[in-house]
Every structure is written in C-alpha cells, then in structure tokens.
Design a protein around this motif. Sequence first.
Motif, PDB file in Angstrom:
ATOM      1  N   PHE A  20       7.120  -1.656  -6.774  1.00  0.00           N
ATOM      2  CA  PHE A  20       6.193  -2.630  -6.089  1.00  0.00           C
ATOM      3  C   PHE A  20       5.312  -1.385  -5.358  1.00  0.00           C
ATOM      4  N   ASN A  21       5.679  -0.442  -4.995  1.00  0.00           N
ATOM      5  CA  ASN A  21       4.975   0.852  -4.400  1.00  0.00           C
ATOM      6  C   ASN A  21       4.202   1.552  -5.261  1.00  0.00           C
ATOM      7  N   VAL A  22       4.496   1.331  -6.551  1.00  0.00           N
ATOM      8  CA  VAL A  22       3.647   2.633  -7.466  1.00  0.00           C
ATOM      9  C   VAL A  22       2.678   1.656  -8.372  1.00  0.00           C
ATOM     10  N   ASP A  23       1.479   2.048  -8.696  1.00  0.00           N
ATOM     11  CA  ASP A  23       0.726   1.494  -9.491  1.00  0.00           C
ATOM     12  C   ASP A  23       1.050   1.522 -11.100  1.00  0.00           C
ATOM     13  N   TRP A  24       0.530   0.797 -11.918  1.00  0.00           N
ATOM     14  CA  TRP A  24       0.776   0.852 -13.371  1.00  0.00           C
ATOM     15  C   TRP A  24       0.459   2.300 -13.882  1.00  0.00           C
ATOM     16  N   LEU A  25      -0.754   2.881 -13.146  1.00  0.00           N
ATOM     17  CA  LEU A  25      -0.924   4.225 -13.657  1.00  0.00           C
ATOM     18  C   LEU A  25      -0.009   5.221 -13.177  1.00  0.00           C
ATOM     19  N   LYS A  26       0.849   4.987 -12.325  1.00  0.00           N
ATOM     20  CA  LYS A  26       1.741   6.148 -11.599  1.00  0.00           C
ATOM     21  C   LYS A  26       0.800   7.099 -11.187  1.00  0.00           C
ATOM     22  N   SER A  27      -0.387   6.771 -10.406  1.00  0.00           N
ATOM     23  CA  SER A  27      -1.440   7.737  -9.844  1.00  0.00           C
ATOM     24  C   SER A  27      -1.370   7.379  -8.308  1.00  0.00           C
ATOM     25  N   VAL A  28      -0.849   6.374  -7.641  1.00  0.00           N
ATOM     26  CA  VAL A  28      -0.635   6.193  -6.298  1.00  0.00           C
ATOM     27  C   VAL A  28       0.628   5.680  -5.894  1.00  0.00           C
ATOM     28  N   ARG A  29       1.078   5.757  -4.730  1.00  0.00           N
ATOM     29  CA  ARG A  29       2.058   5.414  -4.288  1.00  0.00           C
ATOM     30  C   ARG A  29       2.393   5.305  -2.787  1.00  0.00           C
ATOM     31  N   GLY A  30       2.891   3.799  -2.334  1.00  0.00           N
ATOM     32  CA  GLY A  30       2.796   3.527  -1.031  1.00  0.00           C
ATOM     33  C   GLY A  30       4.548   3.524  -0.627  1.00  0.00           C
ATOM     34  N   CYS A  31       4.959   3.417   0.631  1.00  0.00           N
ATOM     35  CA  CYS A  31       6.284   3.347   1.137  1.00  0.00           C
ATOM     36  C   CYS A  31       6.775   2.048   1.777  1.00  0.00           C
ATOM     37  N   SER A  32       6.351   1.066   1.237  1.00  0.00           N
ATOM     38  CA  SER A  32       6.582  -0.363   1.686  1.00  0.00           C
ATOM     39  C   SER A  32       8.269  -0.587   1.613  1.00  0.00           C
ATOM     40  N   GLN A  33       8.833  -1.169   2.401  1.00  0.00           N
ATOM     41  CA  GLN A  33      10.022  -1.494   2.570  1.00  0.00           C
ATOM     42  C   GLN A  33      10.530  -2.838   2.336  1.00  0.00           C
ATOM     43  N   LEU A  34       9.148  -3.610   2.079  1.00  0.00           N
ATOM     44  CA  LEU A  34       9.453  -5.004   2.304  1.00  0.00           C
ATOM     45  C   LEU A  34       8.568  -5.872   1.359  1.00  0.00           C
ATOM     46  N   VAL A  35       9.321  -6.560   0.365  1.00  0.00           N
ATOM     47  CA  VAL A  35       8.443  -7.453  -0.623  1.00  0.00           C
ATOM     48  C   VAL A  35       8.758  -8.805  -0.263  1.00  0.00           C
ATOM     49  N   LEU A  36       7.886  -9.731  -0.316  1.00  0.00           N
ATOM     50  CA  LEU A  36       8.117 -11.137  -0.025  1.00  0.00           C
ATOM     51  C   LEU A  36       7.612 -11.887  -1.199  1.00  0.00           C
ATOM     52  N   LYS A  37       8.263 -12.895  -1.654  1.00  0.00           N
ATOM     53  CA  LYS A  37       7.876 -13.747  -2.556  1.00  0.00           C
ATOM     54  C   LYS A  37       7.761 -15.216  -2.486  1.00  0.00           C
ATOM     55  N   PRO A  38       6.693 -15.503  -1.854  1.00  0.00           N
ATOM     56  CA  PRO A  38       6.615 -16.860  -1.465  1.00  0.00           C
ATOM     57  C   PRO A  38       6.373 -17.708  -2.627  1.00  0.00           C
ATOM     58  N   GLN A  39       6.704 -18.883  -2.780  1.00  0.00           N
ATOM     59  CA  GLN A  39       6.535 -19.924  -3.775  1.00  0.00           C
ATOM     60  C   GLN A  39       5.387 -20.929  -3.684  1.00  0.00           C
ATOM     61  N   THR A  40       4.952 -21.191  -2.175  1.00  0.00           N
ATOM     62  CA  THR A  40       3.890 -22.123  -1.832  1.00  0.00           C
ATOM     63  C   THR A  40       2.832 -21.493  -0.989  1.00  0.00           C
ATOM     64  N   THR A  41       1.855 -22.384  -1.149  1.00  0.00           N
ATOM     65  CA  THR A  41       0.733 -21.825  -0.270  1.00  0.00           C
ATOM     66  C   THR A  41       1.192 -22.073   1.509  1.00  0.00           C
ATOM     67  N   ALA A  42       2.020 -22.826   1.633  1.00  0.00           N
ATOM     68  CA  ALA A  42       2.715 -22.818   2.918  1.00  0.00           C
ATOM     69  C   ALA A  42       3.324 -21.785   3.487  1.00  0.00           C
ATOM     70  N   GLU A  43       3.995 -21.459   2.523  1.00  0.00           N
ATOM     71  CA  GLU A  43       4.964 -20.197   2.861  1.00  0.00           C
ATOM     72  C   GLU A  43       3.833 -19.202   3.046  1.00  0.00           C
ATOM     73  N   VAL A  44       3.085 -18.916   2.205  1.00  0.00           N
ATOM     74  CA  VAL A  44       1.921 -17.764   2.480  1.00  0.00           C
ATOM     75  C   VAL A  44       1.486 -17.761   3.784  1.00  0.00           C
ATOM     76  N   SER A  45       0.943 -18.921   4.102  1.00  0.00           N
ATOM     77  CA  SER A  45       0.415 -19.309   5.379  1.00  0.00           C
ATOM     78  C   SER A  45       1.331 -18.778   6.637  1.00  0.00           C
ATOM     79  N   GLN A  46       2.450 -19.325   6.533  1.00  0.00           N
ATOM     80  CA  GLN A  46       3.450 -19.018   7.740  1.00  0.00           C
ATOM     81  C   GLN A  46       3.888 -17.394   7.591  1.00  0.00           C
ATOM     82  N   VAL A  47       3.714 -16.606   6.339  1.00  0.00           N
ATOM     83  CA  VAL A  47       3.911 -15.106   6.479  1.00  0.00           C
ATOM     84  C   VAL A  47       2.709 -14.635   7.285  1.00  0.00           C
ATOM     85  N   LEU A  48       1.536 -15.084   6.824  1.00  0.00           N
ATOM     86  CA  LEU A  48       0.227 -14.470   7.204  1.00  0.00           C
ATOM     87  C   LEU A  48       0.104 -14.728   8.821  1.00  0.00           C
ATOM     88  N   ARG A  49       0.296 -15.989   9.246  1.00  0.00           N
ATOM     89  CA  ARG A  49       0.432 -16.382  10.647  1.00  0.00           C
ATOM     90  C   ARG A  49       1.182 -15.253  11.419  1.00  0.00           C
TER      91      ARG A  49
END
Lengths: 518, 518
Positions: A80-109
């Motif tokens: 999830f840190n590397v783009d398809w072109l393998k040209s940029v790379r982040g160093c996030s340690q955390l991926v969230l996979k919400p299923q609903t808008t309500a979950e996205v809302s709670q995450v962002l809040r």
Amino acid sequence: MAGAALWRRGAAWLRGCRGKEGKAPGVSRGCAGCREVVRTCERYAVRRLPFARPAERDVAFFERLMPGRVLAGQPEVEPFNVDWLKSVRGCSQLVLKPQTTAEVSQVLRYCYERNLAVNPQGGNTGLVGGSVPVFDEIILSTALMNQIISFDKVSGILVCQAGCVLERLSEYVEEQGFIMPLDLGAKGSCHIGGNVATNAGGLRLLRYGSLRGTVLGLEVVLADGSALDCLTSLRKDNTGYDLKQLFIGSEGTLGVITAVSILCPQKPKAVNVAFLGCQSFAKVLETFTTCRAMLGEILSAYEFMDEKCMELVERHLKLSSPVADSPFYVLIETSGSNTTHDEEKLNNFLERAMTSGLVTDGTVATDDKKIKVLWSLRERITEALTHEGYVYKYDISLPVEKLYDLVTDMRARLGQSAKNVVGYGHLGDGNLHLNITAESYSHSLLDAIEPFVYEWTARCSGSISAEHGLGFKKRQFIQYSKPRKAVLLMQQFKAMLDPKGILNPYKTLPSAPERSTG
Amino acid sequence: MAGAALWRRGAAWLRGCRGKEGKAPGVSRGCAGCREVVRTCERYAVRRLPFARPAERDVAFFERLMPGRVLAGQPEVEPFNVDWLKSVRGCSQLVLKPQTTAEVSQVLRYCYERNLAVNPQGGNTGLVGGSVPVFDEIILSTALMNQIISFDKVSGILVCQAGCVLERLSEYVEEQGFIMPLDLGAKGSCHIGGNVATNAGGLRLLRYGSLRGTVLGLEVVLADGSALDCLTSLRKDNTGYDLKQLFIGSEGTLGVITAVSILCPQKPKAVNVAFLGCQSFAKVLETFTTCRAMLGEILSAYEFMDEKCMELVERHLKLSSPVADSPFYVLIETSGSNTTHDEEKLNNFLERAMTSGLVTDGTVATDDKKIKVLWSLRERITEALTHEGYVYKYDISLPVEKLYDLVTDMRARLGQSAKNVVGYGHLGDGNLHLNITAESYSHSLLDAIEPFVYEWTARCSGSISAEHGLGFKKRQFIQYSKPRKAVLLMQQFKAMLDPKGILNPYKTLPSAPERSTG
C-alpha cells in the motif's frame, strides 16, 4: 488484540521514516520489489508536516471500530506504500479498510481530532504519486467498499460504493444493456471512487464526455468526519452550487468519496475498431479530421501511438503489429446502434483514407476478440514502458496541431541521455502521453526534462496534466497551467474544507516555500 | 456630466424603494407594462440588507470610468428592473454597461470598497427572478460585452465575451460547420454568460450533455474586483481543483462571468423532427424507451407536452397542431452525419411505433423550415402561457416514470382555483415544466401550490429546480433538494468568495431567518 500485536511487531520500522527530521532507516523489510523503491521523502527531500504520529492507542481504537480490517506494520502494509509504477514509496504502518460511510466518518473524525494525516487509496493505479503516502499517513483503503447500491434499467443510472472496481462495474452494467461512461487501461484494478477523485479521462471521453458531466451525485466524507450526501440520481439539478464538482479531481485532498452516482450510456449494438498505419504525424491529423467528419456520431475513440511504442509492446509483451511498419499508428473505434450503417460509414471512410494516401496500411475488427487484441496494442503501452527501467511520465494537453512537436523536441534535446522518448495518447481529446525511459532514475535526466517540458507546454497554453492529476510529482508545477490567483483560491478551498490539512497531505497543491531554517 | 444629470432627475424616485425600511412609493413611472408589476420587496416582504445606497458621487465615478455607458434614473433603467415574466420588480436606479473585463473589475473593486450591492444581468430571460434586482442593487449588464474572441475550426472551441447572444453565436459557428452545444427558447435574447451562470439546460442536453462538460474555461471577476483567468481552451485539464465549476450555476452570486470558452459539436449533416400524438403518458414513456433503443446515437431531443399546452399555443399564438388531437404530444429530433442512415433509422422506429399503437398520429419534417415550425409548438409554450395572466412556474427533475403524476395530482388539488395546470418538458432528461396559470397573482393560490409541490418532489428524491436555478423565487426551498450540510457549505463558499455579500444578494441561497424584532 490482533492489530495492536501487529503494531508492536512493526514498531521498530515505524521509527525509520522521518524524512529530514530523522535518520532514514537502513534496509527495510518490504514486499518483493518494493524494497528497491527509494522512499519519496528521501528522493525528493520532503519535510514532514507536524501531524501526530500514529500510536498504539490509535491502532487499538481502529481495531475496535473495524475488527480484522486494520493492517498494522510490515509486511502486509508495504504494497500500500508503493505506487504501481514503483516510483514513489511512503512508510505508513497502518491501513484501514472500512466497509461503510459511517466507518469512514468515524475514522476521519478520530484522525481530525488527533491530528493524524490520512491517505485515501482506491486501486492504487495512479501515475503521479497521489495514491500512496509520503510519510506515515494512515492509508484509508476503499477496497472493501465494493457494493452496488442500485441500478436503474430505464435511466441507466448506477449508484455504488467508491471501492467498486471499474471492470466489475462494466461487466455488471453490460449485462443490463449499458456501458460505463469511462474505460481505461487500469480498469482491472482501479476503483470508481479513485476514478472520480482523479477525474480520470481514458478511452471513451471523446464520445461520452468527462466525469464532470456523467457523475450525477457523490457522497463524500469531509476531513472532520462529517458526511456530505449529494448522492442524487438526477440528470439535471440546479439547486445551488454544484459542490460535488469540487471533489471530482481533487485527489482526496478535500474529502473522501464514499459513493458515486453515475450515468451509463446504452451499450452500443455495433462496435468496430480500425488499426491504421500513417507515414507522418500530419497524416495522423488529417486522418482525424476526415474520420470525424465521415464517422460523425459513431466515432468513439481516436488514439495514436508512434513506432517506438509499437517496438516496445512487441519486444516486452510479445504482441505483434497487425499492419506494416509505419512511423505512426492510429486506432479508431466506432460505436453505434446499427451494424450495417456503421460498417458502411467506416468502409466509406477507410476507402477515402486509403485512396487519398492518408493511411498506408490498415486492419478492421468487428468481433470482440479481435477488437480486444487491437486495443491491447494501445492500452498496454504503459505496461510495456515499465519494462524499460525508470519511466518519466508526462500527460499533456495541447492543441492537436502541436501535439507531436513536443516529442520531437524532447527527443532532440535529450539525445543519448534517454533510452527512449515515446509519444502516444488520446489525440481526439488533444491529450499526449509523453514518456521518457532510462535504466534508472537520475536527478540529472530529470533536470534536463523539467522544467523544459512544462515551459514548452505553457508556451502553447497547454495543460501539464490532462488526466493524471498533479498528485505528489507534479504539484510544484501547477503554476505552468494555472494563474497565481487560481492557486490561491484552491488553497483557500483546501483551508476551508480541511483546516488541519490532514487529507492526502503533500499532494495536488504546491507546498509553501520552505523556510531557510527549520 | 450626463450620468450625474440623469441621476438628479431620478433622485426623487430613488428614495421610494425601501422595503420594510421605508414607505413604498406610490405610482412609479416605469416602462409600459412594467409599472403594473408589484415590487418584489413589497410582494414578498423582503428586508433590505445594509448595503450602501448609490449616491451621486458613485454615478460620477462610473461615468468617468465608462462615459456614455451609464444609465441612471428613469425611464431608461426600468426595463432592467423587471423580469421577462413580469413577475418580479426591483428598483435600481443605475445600470452599468462595461465593455471589457478590466471595466468589470474596476466596477466591482469600487462597489466592494463602497459596500454597494451589484446585480449582474445578461439577457434578463431568467424565470426565477434571479436576473433583476430586489432593491436598489446596481445592475451590471453584459449587453456590450458581445465580442467573439476566437474560434478554432479544427477543435470547434469558441471563446467569447459573456454578453454574446446565444442565437448570434449559433449563427456564427454554424457558418463554420459547428453548432452551439445548447439551445433554448430564449436564444434570441439570452447571453452566453447568463446561460453559464445559470447552468442552462435546454433542448440539446440529451445529446450534448450539460454545460459542466462543454464549458472548457471561464474568466470571472470576483466580488472584490480581482479577475480569475481560467479561460483555457483544452478538452482536458486536471491541474488542481476545477474552480470554474463553482461559478457555473451560481447565478452571479460568487462572481461575474466575463468570458466563456466552450466546445461546439460538429453541425449534423442531417436533422429530422417527428411530431407524434400519444394516447397516454404511459405510451409517451414507452415511445421514449423504444426510440432511444432504435435511434441510439442520433437521438438529439425527446420533448413532450400535454393537450392543454397545445390548446394554449393554438389559442394565443395561432399555431396549429400538425397531428390529430391527442392527450399527449411528443417531439423527437434526430441529428446525424448520414441522411440515408438517419431516415432509415427514423422510419424503422416510426413504423414500429405506429404498428404497435404507441403513437396514433404523427408527422415528420426534414427541411429546415418545417422543422422550425414543429419546434415552435414546443418552444413557444412558455410564451403562450404568459398570455394567460399570472404564471406559477415549476421546473422539476423527477424519475421519468413519475413525471406526469405531479401534474395530475396538482390539477386535482387545485381544482377550479387555477385557470390551467399544464405539463411539458424535456422528458429525455427527466425534466418536467409544471405551469399553473391564474388571472393574477394571489397568495392563497401560491399557498395551495407551495410547499405541496416541493414536498411531492422531495418524496420522489427529485430536484425542485432542474434547470432554471433558484434565483429569488426558489431560494427558500433549497432544503427540499439539498441536505443541511450542503447548504451550510454553500454559505461558507459564498462567505469566502464574497465576504460582504454584494453580488446578487437575495438570490440562490436562503436568507438567514429574520429576527422577530427589527
């Protein structure tokens, strides 16, 4: 708790990616192929903005919110840190996979309150580094938001969650006699939410117009977690300002698109594809004006590629050209409601094009399988290019007459310092894809290309990003296509909608000039 | 100075229009027919916002800025105060006619500093009271900004000033083999800038899409006088947020559009119009789905009108129906590149429609003159209705299946209290024009119609304004089509772009609730 446990495993790694603030880590343990990608923060010397750093208690919160849908630490997070072109790379340690808008809302809040930066991610097929983090932004993936909400067989209006894969949607609506209004090479992976967030253009724009016309409604969660429900299914609605337009093409910097309402055209009863060879770019242009006049309303794509592109798809993908070697190739697609009429129009055009010497060789496909084969020559150029090493990608809008001059000028300028300089793209839309390849990334080659390519484009009043967006890689060049006043306004919109700047930071808008002391 | 002299003549009248703040004037001396129109501030009991009042020194300033292009005082100003429907009336004393963007900039900079309210006005053909002042707002007319800036015969991209009349533009581009992407009944008067500012829909939207797709660039002057130059001529441009979209459909409340870049489609080689009679609305719908499938890409309009509409155009305009009396009429237009193919498609469809009993009578026109005659039956309904007395106009988006139920329900509800309840519109876009006529305006009839019509629409998730906008008359009802959060955001955008609220006040967005004391 699983998430928290994972987190602890990844914790040592977490401390690594600090850009200018800390020492860069040694060798990271990433996914195969990812570890070779230099971190964005190092290659581009970006300074991390003062967001909070995700901590164990944050992981615990998210794990409670969406148990089993939180990835924390290596190696799951690495892709999830590397783009398809393998040209940029982040160093996030955390991926969230919400299923609903309500979950996205709670995450962002939560993130808004905690001042945690967030990187919304769809299919991660972007080409300008907009879809992956630069530092440790929390990745908010739409991968599990893949439900179709409704489809109206009378109007052809599809409403679905943002994480639906474009190809799945295409298959779904085709079964009901419709097609998606957009199509692009990445269709097998890209998410409709990402398509809208980047205002994707693609192969059908010539016929069905841009997403600004076909997207009828959006549901968006704003930076503070509040949801904006503009998910209407109406062809026309003039009640106040059209807010959804601001989110189309904003690359996740103003809000997270959670659902989309989109108008699907009827599936054409007849589709034909002609693949033609032209002896010069002037002939490519003349072929375009001729076919536009003669094919009229059934013309649905006019694509071109140069001989270098053909060489690369032949070499790397083992595809073979269906026509004699030519300096330029053109792919013309027709879509219509009457097979006989369409074939007659196409044949009349082809006869004219051949007898007048506009094209020197050509082939026509009417069955699905052969059509796919012809399209793959054009669609897979991007893929073929990745086999060449590092690819410098430019996606330029220009007046069609000047479209190929940029390729010629660039080729002359770079000489032997580039492996290949190729041009292809959506000629019917005035959209050139200029690609330059080299064995590996080098600052000096980049300096030879930029800002030359942008200055050249600006002199012709072109756009330095026709369809790919600005993302991370192009954001500092926005002034070549937009006046200062426009950029200032954009910054005001960003400040209004996302006052803490937590949404996809380091993207789209230029960073403030760095102060000399830090 | 001429302007100042005129001003003095009008000065007595100036003091009249004060809404709740002062006494309403007695009989005003306006243009013929205008003086009968009740002032908006009286009929609707609006409270004037605390803007400065234009004074002699202001007139002197404007007269210096644009000598001879300042109208001050009666009776020259009166026609600019009253809308085309003669349903609303402001009491401005000052009309400015700039010729350049620089002049618009200077006017707004001055007004912004002086806290003077401004009413931008194009052809003054709006139907919701958005184009005329409510009080003494200075009218900024685009009438003299009527220059074509450029037209590219290859791409079909037209760049022109905002005050160009749509019909003139149509004629101009048709000479070069193109057409304007929009067409509407008011084409002889409306300005392209007003079309864009109101996101006009009209008769070609079904085929060429909305202005959100065809407008490629805008030049806009903001409330403080600063100019925003986004007047690009590119089919695709993804460099940052698409700011121009915010101004499209904002009805002059966020900025004054001074120039437009627009993509013109190729002029079709063949145009056919069929005018058909249907025995029920269900047949109208089935005819639509049938013709959409059989005409496919050449279908360019699908309009309907009920028998009452036909009665009115026959009675008031002396037009005659070309087909036998029917409860419903349908106008179908095809536009294509091949006469033989188009006629064959149309004939196949008509044969199917007749033999299956979808339509009971019909006529087809292929020559320009007869086509115009058939179109005038549909286009001139609005005009015919004005001969009936006062017209309550509603412009609703609904799912097509329910489109006519609203007319039937309204007719039943109003009974004898309305003279006529008629329905017509752009069925292909799901857009109903519901019109109710009465001898004269009455609060009680309005109360019988509203909010019933809005509640009905909201229950079907429709839009209370498909294409006319909200203007003055509908702004308080925005919540029937937009959630609270969206309205709040709109208000934030307004406050950001026009902090003093001088641009077209009392329009588009709802006013803050009035305090009980004032």
